[in-house]
Design a protein around this motif. Structure first.
Motif, PDB file in Angstrom:
ATOM      1  N   GLU A  42     -63.471 -10.959  91.120  1.00  9.87           N
ATOM      2  CA  GLU A  42     -62.250 -11.566  89.721  1.00  9.87           C
ATOM      3  C   GLU A  42     -62.651 -11.187  88.900  1.00  9.87           C
ATOM      4  O   GLU A  42     -61.276 -11.423  88.782  1.00  9.87           O
ATOM      5  N   PRO A 263     -72.325 -16.998  77.960  1.00  8.75           N
ATOM      6  CA  PRO A 263     -72.753 -17.010  79.527  1.00  8.75           C
ATOM      7  C   PRO A 263     -72.876 -16.425  81.152  1.00  8.75           C
ATOM      8  O   PRO A 263     -72.841 -15.230  80.285  1.00  8.75           O
ATOM      9  N   GLU A 267     -73.397 -17.170  86.986  1.00 12.56           N
ATOM     10  CA  GLU A 267     -73.317 -18.959  86.887  1.00 12.56           C
ATOM     11  C   GLU A 267     -71.908 -19.500  86.845  1.00 12.56           C
ATOM     12  O   GLU A 267     -71.760 -20.643  87.148  1.00 12.56           O
ATOM     13  N   GLN A 268     -71.741 -18.623  86.528  1.00 13.35           N
ATOM     14  CA  GLN A 268     -70.194 -19.176  85.826  1.00 13.35           C
ATOM     15  C   GLN A 268     -68.721 -17.821  86.713  1.00 13.35           C
ATOM     16  O   GLN A 268     -69.205 -16.786  86.594  1.00 13.35           O
ATOM     17  N   SER A 269     -67.771 -18.112  86.829  1.00 12.75           N
ATOM     18  CA  SER A 269     -66.888 -17.886  87.184  1.00 12.75           C
ATOM     19  C   SER A 269     -66.614 -16.810  86.103  1.00 12.75           C
ATOM     20  O   SER A 269     -66.222 -17.390  85.268  1.00 12.75           O
ATOM     21  N   GLN A 272     -63.526 -19.021  84.182  1.00 15.88           N
ATOM     22  CA  GLN A 272     -64.456 -19.559  83.331  1.00 15.88           C
ATOM     23  C   GLN A 272     -64.623 -19.306  81.689  1.00 15.88           C
ATOM     24  O   GLN A 272     -64.446 -20.221  81.206  1.00 15.88           O
ATOM     25  N   ILE A 273     -64.863 -18.202  82.368  1.00 19.88           N
ATOM     26  CA  ILE A 273     -65.916 -17.702  81.391  1.00 19.88           C
ATOM     27  C   ILE A 273     -65.287 -17.167  80.087  1.00 19.88           C
ATOM     28  O   ILE A 273     -64.703 -17.291  79.134  1.00 19.88           O
ATOM     29  N   SER A 277     -65.060 -21.362  77.710  1.00 20.67           N
ATOM     30  CA  SER A 277     -66.791 -20.720  76.973  1.00 20.67           C
ATOM     31  C   SER A 277     -66.732 -20.789  75.812  1.00 20.67           C
ATOM     32  O   SER A 277     -65.541 -20.007  75.479  1.00 20.67           O
TER      33      SER A 277
END
Length: 355
Positions: A42, A263, A267-269, A272-273, A277
């Motif tokens: 990622e 985060p 739980e999140q990519s 996304q973070i 976030s």
């Protein structure tokens, strides 16, 4: 731009200046191999260029070779930040085969007795010297890192000589930054102004003498500065730290900040973070800044300084960094400098037994 992968807090050393948190993560809480591989993929997709494998001691992870190989497979430049005490010739050969690009080797001092007193491990200095020899023999670029402070700064010239002797292409001379165990032991570690001025003169003279044969990066202690530095190039601008348990942080000390929920990569990519976030948005940019920062002509140079330092010195992460001469809390710096002393005791970093 860069991802700091703190693979573990496990470490055989007990350095009193360690920036790891006082509450160390147990092995049972660490991200799995598959979790780390996903994070690395990622990161590459997000545009990250470099991954720094750190800790604790990253060699304590049995899957380090797998992670280095995966980083290479997704075109991340990998830097291993290690104490060297677990880096055998055979282990290095595996890392080289996996594709590690660079190794940063840390030293506590040039003098054996002092180095092993600070690191808390007998025989460690010889292991480090052996590790440097293995790294150079393997043809890898080597950076030597010396964290300096009140207890060892007077031997900086010997440290530079050791880095030269080891064939280091780059040397980091980094004054202790006061987070984690370093903050706890600040009274024993803060150098005097005379020590700082002499260390600066030693580095400047060495740079002239060495030219391009060995680059010296020099990090001064914030407490003697008139203006704050742009901590990690500014909150949430270029840098992301992943803790051993998977918390995504804008800097390695960010978990000290109250009222912020960081985060988890479980739980999140990373995308996304990074993009949305709340934790990364809170101190990103300039809109959060208090006076005098909000009207300062350098607000997009230092980005408000360090939030963790503001918290440590004032009790409020939203205050102006007291390092700044314009801060109304500059007296906190004066008080900290006044409490430092030669005979102050320190608490060694306490490694946890793996669960």
């Amino acid at each position: 731009m860069a991802l700091l992968a703190e693979l573990t807090h496990r470490c055989p050393l007990k350095c009193p200046y360690c920036s790891n948190p006082l509450e160390l993560e147990r092995a049972s809480a660490e991200l799995s191999t598959d979790d780390w591989k996903r994070v690395l993929s990622e990161a590459a997709e997000l545009g990250v260029l470099q991954v720094h494998f750190s800790g604790g001691e990253p060699m304590a992870r049995r899957d380090l070779v797998q992670l280095v190989r995966h980083a290479a497979s997704v075109d991340l430049y990998s830097n291993l930040i290690t104490s060297g005490v677990m880096l055998t010739e055979a282990a290095l050969a595996e890392l080289v085969e996996a594709g590690v690009d660079h190794i940063q080797l840390s030293f506590q001092d040039a003098e054996v007795e002092s180095a092993e007193r600070l690191g808390g491990l007998r025989g460690a200095q010889q292991k480090k010297l052996d590790a440097a020899r293995f790294i150079r023999a393997a043809g890898l670029p080597l950076t030597t890192n010396f964290v300096i402070h009140r207890q060892n700064v007077d031997r900086l010239e010997q440290m530079i000589a050791l880095a030269e002797q080891l064939g280091s292409a780059r040397m980091e001379v980094a004054h202790t930054q006061y987070y984690g165990w370093g903050l706890l032991n600040r009274d024993a570690l803060l150098p005097t102004r005379e020590q700082l001025e002499r260390s600066t003169a030693v580095v400047e003279a060495a740079r002239v003498r060495l030219g391009a044969s060995m680059v010296i990066d020099y990090v001064v202690p914030d407490y003697y500065a008139a203006r704050p530095k742009a901590c990690m190039s500014g909150w949430g601008r270029r840098f992301m730290n992943i803790s051993p348990a998977g918390k995504a942080l804008p800097c390695h000390a960010a978990e000290t900040l109250p009222n912020l929920t960081f985060p988890s990569v479980r739980e999140q990519s990373l995308r996304q973070i990074w993009n949305s976030s709340e934790a990364f948005e809170t101190f990103r940019g300039t809109s959060w800044m208090p006076d005098p920062c909000r009207t300062c002509d350098l607000r997009e140079v230092d980005w408000g300084g360090c939030r963790c330092q503001a918290l440590a010195l004032t009790g409020d992460a939203r205050r102006a960094d007291p390092v700044c001469e314009r801060s109304p809390d500059r007296h906190a710096i004066t008080a900290a400098l006044g409490s430092a002393r030669d005979n102050a005791a320190w608490a060694p970093r306490q490694p946890r037994t793996p669960a």
